[in-house]
Design a protein around this motif. Structure first.
Motif, PDB file in Angstrom:
ATOM      1  N   LEU A  26      69.367  67.801  15.361  1.00  0.00           N
ATOM      2  CA  LEU A  26      69.499  68.355  14.009  1.00  0.00           C
ATOM      3  C   LEU A  26      70.598  69.419  13.945  1.00  0.00           C
ATOM      4  O   LEU A  26      70.479  70.435  13.275  1.00  0.00           O
ATOM      5  CB  LEU A  26      68.153  68.904  13.498  1.00  0.00           C
ATOM      6  N   LYS A  61      69.634  64.602   7.555  1.00  0.00           N
ATOM      7  CA  LYS A  61      68.455  65.460   7.589  1.00  0.00           C
ATOM      8  C   LYS A  61      68.747  66.955   7.647  1.00  0.00           C
ATOM      9  O   LYS A  61      67.975  67.763   7.146  1.00  0.00           O
ATOM     10  CB  LYS A  61      67.648  65.089   8.846  1.00  0.00           C
ATOM     11  N   ALA A  65      69.801  73.094  12.083  1.00  0.00           N
ATOM     12  CA  ALA A  65      68.398  73.537  12.192  1.00  0.00           C
ATOM     13  C   ALA A  65      68.245  74.784  13.063  1.00  0.00           C
ATOM     14  O   ALA A  65      67.163  75.051  13.573  1.00  0.00           O
ATOM     15  CB  ALA A  65      67.527  72.404  12.721  1.00  0.00           C
ATOM     16  N   GLY A  66      69.320  75.530  13.233  1.00  0.00           N
ATOM     17  CA  GLY A  66      69.216  76.812  13.937  1.00  0.00           C
ATOM     18  C   GLY A  66      69.969  76.841  15.246  1.00  0.00           C
ATOM     19  O   GLY A  66      70.636  75.871  15.624  1.00  0.00           O
ATOM     20  N   ALA A  67      69.865  77.988  15.907  1.00  0.00           N
ATOM     21  CA  ALA A  67      70.379  78.075  17.273  1.00  0.00           C
ATOM     22  C   ALA A  67      69.532  77.150  18.138  1.00  0.00           C
ATOM     23  O   ALA A  67      68.389  76.828  17.802  1.00  0.00           O
ATOM     24  CB  ALA A  67      70.285  79.514  17.766  1.00  0.00           C
ATOM     25  N   ILE A  69      67.046  76.155  20.470  1.00  0.00           N
ATOM     26  CA  ILE A  69      65.879  76.837  21.050  1.00  0.00           C
ATOM     27  C   ILE A  69      65.720  76.471  22.526  1.00  0.00           C
ATOM     28  O   ILE A  69      65.324  77.299  23.345  1.00  0.00           O
ATOM     29  CB  ILE A  69      64.606  76.480  20.246  1.00  0.00           C
ATOM     30  N   LYS A  70      66.091  75.230  22.855  1.00  0.00           N
ATOM     31  CA  LYS A  70      65.942  74.808  24.263  1.00  0.00           C
ATOM     32  C   LYS A  70      66.883  75.610  25.155  1.00  0.00           C
ATOM     33  O   LYS A  70      66.497  76.028  26.249  1.00  0.00           O
ATOM     34  CB  LYS A  70      66.199  73.302  24.394  1.00  0.00           C
ATOM     35  N   MET A  72      68.085  78.637  24.423  1.00  0.00           N
ATOM     36  CA  MET A  72      67.739  80.071  24.359  1.00  0.00           C
ATOM     37  C   MET A  72      66.469  80.410  25.118  1.00  0.00           C
ATOM     38  O   MET A  72      66.266  81.567  25.501  1.00  0.00           O
ATOM     39  CB  MET A  72      67.538  80.504  22.897  1.00  0.00           C
ATOM     40  N   PHE A  83      75.081  85.837  23.629  1.00  0.00           N
ATOM     41  CA  PHE A  83      75.085  84.677  22.715  1.00  0.00           C
ATOM     42  C   PHE A  83      75.251  85.152  21.275  1.00  0.00           C
ATOM     43  O   PHE A  83      76.036  84.605  20.493  1.00  0.00           O
ATOM     44  CB  PHE A  83      73.765  83.917  22.894  1.00  0.00           C
ATOM     45  N   SER A  84      74.503  86.190  20.947  1.00  0.00           N
ATOM     46  CA  SER A  84      74.571  86.756  19.607  1.00  0.00           C
ATOM     47  C   SER A  84      75.983  87.260  19.307  1.00  0.00           C
ATOM     48  O   SER A  84      76.571  86.929  18.269  1.00  0.00           O
ATOM     49  CB  SER A  84      73.546  87.894  19.504  1.00  0.00           C
ATOM     50  N   TYR A 108      68.176  70.748   6.362  1.00  0.00           N
ATOM     51  CA  TYR A 108      67.690  72.011   6.928  1.00  0.00           C
ATOM     52  C   TYR A 108      68.840  72.983   7.239  1.00  0.00           C
ATOM     53  O   TYR A 108      69.801  72.615   7.923  1.00  0.00           O
ATOM     54  CB  TYR A 108      66.925  71.751   8.226  1.00  0.00           C
ATOM     55  N   LEU A 110      68.307  76.391   8.796  1.00  0.00           N
ATOM     56  CA  LEU A 110      67.294  77.331   9.302  1.00  0.00           C
ATOM     57  C   LEU A 110      67.915  78.261  10.341  1.00  0.00           C
ATOM     58  O   LEU A 110      68.784  77.845  11.126  1.00  0.00           O
ATOM     59  CB  LEU A 110      66.129  76.559   9.927  1.00  0.00           C
ATOM     60  N   GLY A 111      67.437  79.503  10.371  1.00  0.00           N
ATOM     61  CA  GLY A 111      67.887  80.450  11.383  1.00  0.00           C
ATOM     62  C   GLY A 111      69.410  80.525  11.427  1.00  0.00           C
ATOM     63  O   GLY A 111      70.065  80.840  10.425  1.00  0.00           O
ATOM     64  N   GLU A 115      72.456  81.278   8.711  1.00  0.00           N
ATOM     65  CA  GLU A 115      73.452  82.317   9.000  1.00  0.00           C
ATOM     66  C   GLU A 115      74.870  81.734   8.973  1.00  0.00           C
ATOM     67  O   GLU A 115      75.802  82.386   8.521  1.00  0.00           O
ATOM     68  CB  GLU A 115      73.127  82.962  10.352  1.00  0.00           C
ATOM     69  N   GLU A 135      62.918  82.943  12.647  1.00  0.00           N
ATOM     70  CA  GLU A 135      62.966  83.567  13.979  1.00  0.00           C
ATOM     71  C   GLU A 135      61.707  84.325  14.364  1.00  0.00           C
ATOM     72  O   GLU A 135      61.267  84.247  15.520  1.00  0.00           O
ATOM     73  CB  GLU A 135      64.174  84.505  14.083  1.00  0.00           C
TER      74      GLU A 135
END
Ligand code: HXC
Length: 261
Positions: A26, A61, A65-67, A69-70, A72, A83-84, A108, A110-111, A115, A135
């Motif tokens: 995503l 879709k 869908a964000g940064a 997560i796997k 991070m 990273f930030s 989506y 998201l997160g 941003e 988050e």
């Protein structure tokens, strides 16, 4: 130039599209994707004929869908901060790109996705778009500028509510919040964004850039200094061929042929 996780295309003269291209995840932003976005933005910035940049996500879709997560999940504090900071520098280069940028949100956001969208000049969403800062549900805060850009965009109380509840917002609510400028049926999104991009590309290129700069710089100045900056920018326009052409075209009742000079 080709990138692993990003597509960069000039779809019409001067109209560029940057597509985050990891649809199997995503379009989640891992370090490699952030680096690709940074490199693609540099290429656009170096192209004098570029007039407008559209930022979007691959697939039906998701915008993003964000940064990732796997990636991070195993970070140390130092890695998280790095990273930030790396991503913030890339998003800032998007925000301060001299040409207008439109986030075309096709699902989506998201997160880190929201941003990324908020680092564009404005957001146009499909009616299938979903925005949010999830988050705190993952035990972290937003880290790509969300606490700051969301607050500036929708106000302190609304930003706090969204960030602290981590609730998602559908396109219609994003419109009323002022997060999205427009919402269109998903099937019409691309054409509607393109219509706006063509409009921008037809205007005086230098005036468009200076107008963006005046709004952005002025936001961080007091009103007197901001208006002073606007007066300087306005004066500068009269040293351009675009100003001569734009006004001659009006007086001559013909369309302007701007050259961005
Ligand atoms: C890594 C992700 C991902 C993400 C989706 N995927 N979002 N991988 N990071 N942010 C992956 C899934 O693991 C899955 O891979 C595949 O994409 C499809 O997603 P599904 O969950 O199966 O799809 P669906 O059930 O339709 O749910 C869609 C969704 C959900 C609601 C968007 O994927 C979701 O909640 N994603 C996480 C959203 C999120 O919390 N984002 C914020 C991240 S934090 P597999 O391999 O299983 O098929 C953030 C912080 C920024 O952004 C600041 C950092 C410094």
């Amino acid at each position: 130039m080709s990138y692993e996780n990003v597509l960069l295309d000039e779809i019409e003269a001067g109209i560029w599209v940057l597509t985050v291209n990891r649809p199997h995840a995503l379009n989640a932003l891992n370090s490699a994707t952030i680096a690709d976005i940074g490199a693609a933005l540099q290429a656009v910035a170096a192209n004098a004929a570029a007039r407008v940049l559209i930022v979007t996500g691959a697939g039906e879709k998701a915008f993003v869908a964000g940064a990732d997560i796997k990636e991070m999940s195993a970070f140390s504090g130092v890695q998280g901060q790095d990273f930030s900071r790396r991503t913030m520098a890339v998003f800032r280069s998007l925000e301060t790109l001299s040409i207008p940028t439109i986030a075309m949100v096709n699902g989506y956001a998201l997160g880190g996705g929201n941003e990324l969208a908020m680092s564009c000049d404005w957001i146009i969403a499909g009616d299938n778009a979903v925005f949010g800062q999830p988050e705190v549900g993952l035990g972290v805060t937003p880290g790509f500028g969300g606490t700051q850009r969301l607050t500036r965009l929708v106000g302190r109380a609304r930003a706090l509510e969204l960030i602290l509840t981590a609730r998602n917002v559908k396109a219609a609510e994003a419109l009323t919040l002022g997060l999205a400028n427009h919402v269109y049926p998903a099937a019409e999104l691309r054409e509607q964004v393109l219509k706006q991009a063509r409009m921008i590309a037809s205007r005086g290129p230098l005036a468009v850039k200076l107008g963006k700069e005046a709004v952005q710089r002025g936001q961080d100045l007091d009103l007197d200094n901001a208006c002073q900056f606007e007066a300087q920018v306005f004066g500068l326009c009269f040293s351009t061929a675009d100003q001569k052409e734009g006004m001659a075209a009006f007086i001559g009742k013909r369309p302007a042929a701007f050259r961005g000079e």
